[in-house]
Design a protein around this motif. Structure first.
Motif, PDB file in Angstrom:
ATOM      1  N   ASN A  87     -15.385  -8.643  -3.001  1.00 17.96           N
ATOM      2  CA  ASN A  87     -15.705  -9.753  -1.842  1.00 17.96           C
ATOM      3  C   ASN A  87     -17.337  -9.898  -2.181  1.00 17.96           C
ATOM      4  O   ASN A  87     -17.865 -11.001  -1.988  1.00 17.96           O
ATOM      5  CB  ASN A  87     -15.596  -9.227  -0.697  1.00 17.96           C
ATOM      6  CG  ASN A  87     -16.453  -8.283  -0.091  1.00 17.96           C
ATOM      7  OD1 ASN A  87     -16.803  -7.546  -0.695  1.00 17.96           O
ATOM      8  ND2 ASN A  87     -16.993  -8.401   1.258  1.00 17.96           N
ATOM      9  N   ASP A  88     -17.942  -9.051  -2.914  1.00 17.02           N
ATOM     10  CA  ASP A  88     -19.512  -9.388  -3.172  1.00 17.02           C
ATOM     11  C   ASP A  88     -19.721 -10.193  -4.342  1.00 17.02           C
ATOM     12  O   ASP A  88     -20.587  -9.770  -5.299  1.00 17.02           O
ATOM     13  CB  ASP A  88     -20.091  -8.047  -3.005  1.00 17.02           C
ATOM     14  CG  ASP A  88     -20.107  -6.999  -4.070  1.00 17.02           C
ATOM     15  OD1 ASP A  88     -18.877  -7.257  -4.607  1.00 17.02           O
ATOM     16  OD2 ASP A  88     -20.604  -5.977  -4.383  1.00 17.02           O
ATOM     17  N   VAL A  89     -18.732 -10.813  -4.797  1.00 15.00           N
ATOM     18  CA  VAL A  89     -18.897 -11.601  -6.133  1.00 15.00           C
ATOM     19  C   VAL A  89     -18.656 -13.072  -5.892  1.00 15.00           C
ATOM     20  O   VAL A  89     -18.384 -13.572  -4.781  1.00 15.00           O
ATOM     21  CB  VAL A  89     -17.391 -11.146  -6.916  1.00 15.00           C
ATOM     22  CG1 VAL A  89     -17.161 -12.326  -7.957  1.00 15.00           C
ATOM     23  CG2 VAL A  89     -17.575  -9.878  -7.704  1.00 15.00           C
ATOM     24  N   ILE A  90     -19.349 -14.042  -6.726  1.00 17.96           N
ATOM     25  CA  ILE A  90     -19.513 -15.427  -6.635  1.00 17.96           C
ATOM     26  C   ILE A  90     -18.903 -15.821  -8.072  1.00 17.96           C
ATOM     27  O   ILE A  90     -19.483 -15.537  -9.042  1.00 17.96           O
ATOM     28  CB  ILE A  90     -20.521 -16.011  -6.292  1.00 17.96           C
ATOM     29  CG1 ILE A  90     -21.222 -15.596  -5.030  1.00 17.96           C
ATOM     30  CG2 ILE A  90     -20.541 -17.317  -6.513  1.00 17.96           C
ATOM     31  CD1 ILE A  90     -22.599 -15.907  -4.560  1.00 17.96           C
ATOM     32  N   VAL A  91     -17.885 -16.548  -7.916  1.00 17.23           N
ATOM     33  CA  VAL A  91     -17.101 -16.836  -9.250  1.00 17.23           C
ATOM     34  C   VAL A  91     -17.749 -18.232  -9.721  1.00 17.23           C
ATOM     35  O   VAL A  91     -18.421 -18.766  -9.070  1.00 17.23           O
ATOM     36  CB  VAL A  91     -15.644 -17.047  -9.178  1.00 17.23           C
ATOM     37  CG1 VAL A  91     -14.915 -15.854  -8.673  1.00 17.23           C
ATOM     38  CG2 VAL A  91     -15.219 -18.209  -8.254  1.00 17.23           C
ATOM     39  N   THR A  92     -17.496 -18.541 -10.991  1.00 17.72           N
ATOM     40  CA  THR A  92     -17.915 -19.673 -11.567  1.00 17.72           C
ATOM     41  C   THR A  92     -17.125 -20.544 -12.489  1.00 17.72           C
ATOM     42  O   THR A  92     -16.162 -20.365 -12.456  1.00 17.72           O
ATOM     43  CB  THR A  92     -19.115 -18.918 -12.656  1.00 17.72           C
ATOM     44  OG1 THR A  92     -18.579 -18.172 -13.580  1.00 17.72           O
ATOM     45  CG2 THR A  92     -20.379 -18.336 -11.924  1.00 17.72           C
ATOM     46  N   GLU A  93     -17.815 -21.637 -12.827  1.00 15.90           N
ATOM     47  CA  GLU A  93     -17.267 -22.518 -13.729  1.00 15.90           C
ATOM     48  C   GLU A  93     -16.290 -22.049 -14.837  1.00 15.90           C
ATOM     49  O   GLU A  93     -16.870 -21.318 -15.568  1.00 15.90           O
ATOM     50  CB  GLU A  93     -17.804 -23.848 -14.213  1.00 15.90           C
ATOM     51  CG  GLU A  93     -17.400 -24.963 -14.822  1.00 15.90           C
ATOM     52  CD  GLU A  93     -18.166 -25.992 -15.058  1.00 15.90           C
ATOM     53  OE1 GLU A  93     -17.651 -26.931 -16.192  1.00 15.90           O
ATOM     54  OE2 GLU A  93     -19.385 -26.163 -14.787  1.00 15.90           O
ATOM     55  N   ASN A  94     -14.874 -22.223 -14.884  1.00 19.39           N
ATOM     56  CA  ASN A  94     -14.079 -21.905 -16.035  1.00 19.39           C
ATOM     57  C   ASN A  94     -13.639 -20.169 -16.102  1.00 19.39           C
ATOM     58  O   ASN A  94     -13.259 -19.899 -16.791  1.00 19.39           O
ATOM     59  CB  ASN A  94     -14.673 -22.360 -17.575  1.00 19.39           C
ATOM     60  CG  ASN A  94     -14.762 -23.512 -17.541  1.00 19.39           C
ATOM     61  OD1 ASN A  94     -13.876 -24.560 -17.030  1.00 19.39           O
ATOM     62  ND2 ASN A  94     -15.660 -23.951 -18.323  1.00 19.39           N
ATOM     63  N   TRP A  95     -14.082 -19.740 -14.917  1.00 20.94           N
ATOM     64  CA  TRP A  95     -13.932 -18.141 -14.868  1.00 20.94           C
ATOM     65  C   TRP A  95     -12.629 -17.671 -15.038  1.00 20.94           C
ATOM     66  O   TRP A  95     -12.147 -16.760 -15.882  1.00 20.94           O
ATOM     67  CB  TRP A  95     -14.715 -17.627 -13.726  1.00 20.94           C
ATOM     68  CG  TRP A  95     -13.651 -17.898 -12.374  1.00 20.94           C
ATOM     69  CD1 TRP A  95     -13.357 -19.340 -11.821  1.00 20.94           C
ATOM     70  CD2 TRP A  95     -13.007 -16.672 -11.646  1.00 20.94           C
ATOM     71  NE1 TRP A  95     -12.656 -18.824 -10.652  1.00 20.94           N
ATOM     72  CE2 TRP A  95     -12.242 -17.783 -10.606  1.00 20.94           C
ATOM     73  CE3 TRP A  95     -12.943 -15.481 -11.748  1.00 20.94           C
ATOM     74  CZ2 TRP A  95     -11.346 -16.786  -9.616  1.00 20.94           C
ATOM     75  CZ3 TRP A  95     -12.218 -14.847 -10.989  1.00 20.94           C
ATOM     76  CH2 TRP A  95     -11.345 -15.637  -9.897  1.00 20.94           C
ATOM     77  N   LEU A  96     -11.614 -18.215 -14.427  1.00 22.21           N
ATOM     78  CA  LEU A  96     -10.355 -17.839 -14.364  1.00 22.21           C
ATOM     79  C   LEU A  96      -9.485 -18.542 -15.508  1.00 22.21           C
ATOM     80  O   LEU A  96      -8.902 -17.453 -16.224  1.00 22.21           O
ATOM     81  CB  LEU A  96      -9.524 -18.268 -13.168  1.00 22.21           C
ATOM     82  CG  LEU A  96      -8.047 -17.627 -13.013  1.00 22.21           C
ATOM     83  CD1 LEU A  96      -8.228 -16.028 -13.109  1.00 22.21           C
ATOM     84  CD2 LEU A  96      -7.416 -17.953 -11.732  1.00 22.21           C
TER      85      LEU A  96
END
Length: 583
Positions: A87-96
């Motif tokens: 939960n201490d993560v910030i995801v980004t563009e195109n990540w998945l």
């Protein structure tokens, strides 16, 4: 295809909100579900979760720990993929999308992860952003397109972001809850995935932001927990993951071969094959072999390289002169007789083969300062590793390699990010030689040593009575310092070394290789500045090449030392002058 994103929470609501909002913003709608398992937070997390229509929540009445919480989420997941996300993560563009491209690039891939700004096991990359806005700009460029050449096979993946095919989870089972409340469950799960025949890939084309262990860092018993769960892993798998999963990318850089070259390489104490995996990734045509005594670790390394058996004296189950490279990475110090290991390995190198090593430095400032403070603190790494049986300085490494006939030595000190305090070094400089001061900052040494038989060549020259072009040709590949070091080892006494230096220098003169002559005579004068033969030789040579002024100084010294030799030289020089005039 849907991905079930499973997130555990225990307080830290601000981080959870940032994480969920970034998923909503940078992940295609309809391609995922969010499952949050809350381990009895008391900071308003549960109230906030109840207000989120797009989040499936499991609200535990007790803190169930990370493995158990993840399993609860997996149990209700409906996706074809399982993504364990901190939960201490910030995801980004195109990540998945990028990670899914990697995950489904082959049926052999079982799980993938990505790089970040804060992580262990070299999943961290350097970043220069200072806020979340610039972070997203950095990530947008970094993740701009899926890049298969940036996918890297790994022995394990760190569990802060681990994307797994649901079919693999169904095959190997849930996370092992013996590792509750957390740590080493990702080591265990990675091992189980690989043992099931699947690959683990790190997507170096995908970056997300990670604040890093926000809950565990505040736990005063964190390190006790690490040690306890490490022991659980050892009890289950029979090896220490911190050492068996270790890989040394610096060893790869020491291999001086084209990337398409075919060569044979052996690693001694290869663990689970991490370094070999890196070598295979760069040198696709390499043939890799490993020695590993621990059977459980060897079973994993056998997925990367062929296993070589060794007896108690390290005689190998393969012909001598089999390998172009032999690697001993961070393990020489664990042998009872390192000298014997280095000597034995030489037999299995090809004539032009190389021994590559990383060796911790017992002169590192942390060790010296600890000793001066009356402390001897063991750990798991470096010179103070609890498993170490022997200790090395730079001088001892050189000595061991030269005595065993290695040459072309390259020994480079590496710093581990900490430097000796200047004031402490200043105080110490009155006790030790100033030339040794730089060694205080070397945490370990990277070593490359060639199997060329320089010592044998020198011994051959020593007993030869006539000029041997063949011998001199063999010397041409070596630097003068290496030749002189080996002369000292072969002959020992200064007087005999002096004779050999004059012999080799004179032979190079006769051969016409003038650029290699003078260092031999100069070194001879360092040994004995009044030696008649050396003064005679250097005087004649300098006159021959036209360095009259310098030669005159040596001629005067020869006159003071030996009148007869001086007269002989004058006669020879007179004849030389007549010959030159006739020409």
């Amino acid at each position: 295809m849907k991905t079930s994103i499973i997130i555990l929470t225990y307080n830290k609501l601000d981080y959870t909100i940032q994480c969920i909002e970034s998923i909503r913003l940078y992940t295609s709608p309809g391609t995922y579900e969010i499952i949050i398992v809350d381990n009895n937070s008391t900071d308003g997390t549960r109230d906030w979760l109840e207000q989120q229509d797009d989040v499936i929540s499991i609200l535990n009445e007790n803190n169930m720990g990370f493995p158990r919480g993840c399993n609860q989420g997996i149990d209700i997941a409906s996706g074809t993929n399982i993504l364990l996300l901190n939960n201490d993560v910030i995801v980004t563009e195109n990540w998945l999308d990028n990670m899914l491209n990697c995950l489904y690039s082959s049926n052999k891939v079982g799980a993938v992860s990505c790089v970040t700004n804060s992580c262990t096991y070299l999943q961290e990359i350097p970043v220069d952003y200072t806020d979340l806005e610039s972070m997203q700009a950095f990530a947008s460029q970094y993740n701009s397109k899926s890049n298969p050449s940036a996918w890297e096979e790994r022995l394990k993946l760190i569990g802060f972001c681990m994307l797994i095919k649901k079919s693999v989870v169904d095959q190997i089972g849930l996370l092992d809850e013996v590792f509750s409340p957390g740590n080493y469950e990702d080591d265990d799960y990675s091992t189980r995935i690989r043992m099931a025949g699947y690959k683990l890939l790190l997507c170096r084309d995908t970056f997300i932001h990670h604040y890093g262990s926000t809950s565990f860092k505040e736990n005063r018993r964190y390190f006790d927990l690490l040690n306890r769960n490490k022991k659980k892993f050892i009890d289950k798998w029979g090896f220490n993951p911190n050492k068996a999963f270790y890989f040394n990318p610096d060893m790869v850089e020491l291999i001086d071969m084209p990337i398409d070259a075919e060569f044979k390489l052996l690693e001694v104490n290869c663990g689970c094959g991490g370094t070999l995996l890196k070598i295979k990734e760069k040198f696709m045509n390499s043939k890799l072999y490993g020695i590993e005594i621990n059977e459980n670790a060897a079973n994993l390394s056998a997925m990367v390289a062929k296993r070589v058996q060794a007896d108690l004296h390290f005689n190998l189950s393969c012909p001598e002169q089999s390998f172009d490279y032999i690697i001993i990475s961070d393990s020489l110090q664990r042998f009872y007789d390192p000298n014997q290991i280095v000597s034995t390995m030489k037999r299995y190198l090809t004539p032009k083969g190389k021994l590559l090593m990383s060796v911790p430095n017992v002169m590192h400032h942390s060790v010296i300062k600890g000793l001066l403070d009356g402390e001897w603190t063991y750990g798991e790494y470096g010179a103070m590793d609890i498993d170490n049986l022997r200790f090395f300085t730079l001088k001892e490494i050189y000595k061991m390699l030269l005595e065993n006939g290695y040459s072309n030595l390259s020994i480079i000190g590496q710093n581990n990010g900490t430097f000796a305090n200047p004031e402490w070094v200043h105080n110490l400089s009155g006790v030790i030689d100033k030339e040794l001061i730089p060694q205080l900052d070397a945490f370990q040494y990277l070593v490359s040593a060639s199997n060329n038989e320089l010592g044998t060549v020198i011994d051959e020259i020593r007993v030869a009575s006539e000029l041997s072009i063949d011998c001199l040709t063999k010397l041409d590949d070596f630097h003068f310092d290496e030749i002189f070091n080996n002369i000292q080892l072969v002959v020992g006494a200064d007087e005999e070394a002096l004779q050999l230096l004059n012999k080799i220098g004179s032979w190079y003169f006769e051969k016409g290789d003038y650029k290699r002559v003078l260092p031999f005579f100069q070194k001879g004068l360092e040994i004995n500045s009044t030696d008649t033969d050396t003064l005679y030789n250097v005087s004649y040579f300098l006159m021959f090449i036209g360095e009259t002024e310098i030669a005159t100084n040596y001629i005067r010294q020869l006159h003071e030392v030996d009148q007869n030799a001086f007269n002989d030289l004058l006669m020879v020089l007179a004849d030389f002058k007549k010959d030159a005039q006739n020409v």
